[in-house]
Design a protein around this motif. Structure first.
Motif, PDB file in Angstrom:
ATOM      1  N   CYS A  28       0.794  -1.033   0.067  1.00  0.00           N
ATOM      2  CA  CYS A  28      -0.013  -0.099  -0.006  1.00  0.00           C
ATOM      3  C   CYS A  28       0.793   1.182  -0.029  1.00  0.00           C
ATOM      4  CB  CYS A  28      -0.683   0.111   1.073  1.00  0.00           C
ATOM      5  SG  CYS A  28      -0.230  -0.366   2.803  1.00  0.00           S
ATOM      6  N   MET A  31      -0.369   7.137   2.939  1.00  0.00           N
ATOM      7  CA  MET A  31      -1.613   8.010   2.807  1.00  0.00           C
ATOM      8  C   MET A  31      -1.839   8.805   4.040  1.00  0.00           C
ATOM      9  SD  MET A  31      -4.529   5.378   1.405  1.00  0.00           S
ATOM     10  CE  MET A  31      -4.680   4.976  -0.295  1.00  0.00           C
ATOM     11  N   GLY A  36      -6.086   6.347   4.620  1.00  0.00           N
ATOM     12  CA  GLY A  36      -5.475   4.934   4.807  1.00  0.00           C
ATOM     13  C   GLY A  36      -6.184   3.817   5.610  1.00  0.00           C
ATOM     14  N   ARG A  39      -8.751   2.558   3.707  1.00  0.00           N
ATOM     15  CA  ARG A  39      -8.455   1.566   2.688  1.00  0.00           C
ATOM     16  C   ARG A  39      -7.788   0.200   3.469  1.00  0.00           C
ATOM     17  NH1 ARG A  39      -8.234  -1.597  -0.897  1.00  0.00           N
ATOM     18  NH2 ARG A  39      -6.283  -2.410  -1.800  1.00  0.00           N
ATOM     19  N   ARG A  83       1.995   4.336   5.931  1.00  0.00           N
ATOM     20  CA  ARG A  83       1.149   3.165   5.744  1.00  0.00           C
ATOM     21  C   ARG A  83       0.340   2.718   6.994  1.00  0.00           C
ATOM     22  NH1 ARG A  83       3.938  -1.561   3.036  1.00  0.00           N
ATOM     23  NH2 ARG A  83       5.237  -1.411   5.116  1.00  0.00           N
ATOM     24  N   GLN A  86      -3.309   2.308   7.019  1.00  0.00           N
ATOM     25  CA  GLN A  86      -3.841   0.997   6.323  1.00  0.00           C
ATOM     26  C   GLN A  86      -3.829  -0.180   7.372  1.00  0.00           C
ATOM     27  OE1 GLN A  86      -2.242   3.448   4.638  1.00  0.00           O
ATOM     28  NE2 GLN A  86      -2.045   2.854   2.487  1.00  0.00           N
TER      29      GLN A  86
END
Length: 152
Positions: A28, A31, A36, A39, A83, A86
């Motif tokens: 990924c 973000m 994130g 996501r 990250r 996520q």
């Protein structure tokens, strides 16, 4: 096999002439945290959909979770995009699945897992001892053969 959209294999590293194989289980891009997080929840939904579709599967979820844990500890100089969102979104859903699953797991299945692991360990130890004894016997025989050749 790689089944999820965020899994892939690297066959050749950028800038390298050599072929390699490296699995990426939690791919990924960095973000903002909450974007994130959403996501990550979507990634977890993908895992759930996979397990609903495939009752017997070889999805290596352990390596995916391990990669998510690594991503959750990521520290970058620019902390506004990482990250971690996520990872935490994904792991929150996995933790909820564990909480739900605890009510449905068969205790006999857990006992069977432990029993089989202990049997495997015992077999492995016995086999290691047997191989060690065979090796020692071969070395002694070779030493004796060398002595007899040297004496003759």
């Amino acid at each position: 096999m790689l089944y999820l959209s965020f899994q892939h294999a690297v066959m050749k590293e950028a800038g390298s002439r050599k072929g390699t194989y490296r699995r990426v289980d939690f791919d990924c891009r960095p973000m903002p945290y909450y974007e994130g997080y959403v996501r990550g929840v979507e990634m977890a939904e993908e895992v759930i959909a996979f397990y609903r579709k495939h009752k017997q599967s070889d999805l290596e979820i352990n390596s995916v979770i391990a990669a998510a844990i690594v991503a959750s500890k990521e520290i970058l100089p620019d902390t506004t995009v990482t990250r971690r969102g996520q990872a935490f979104g994904f792991l929150d859903v996995m933790a909820a699945l564990i909480r739900v699953g605890t009510g449905n797991i068969n205790p006999k299945w857990i006992e069977n897992k432990k029993t089989r692991a202990l049997e495997s360990q015992k077999y492995l130890e016995e086999r290691t001892q047997q191989e060690k004894a065979e090796f020692v016997a071969r070395m002694r025989a070779a030493r004796e053969a060398k002595k007899t050749r040297g004496a003759a």
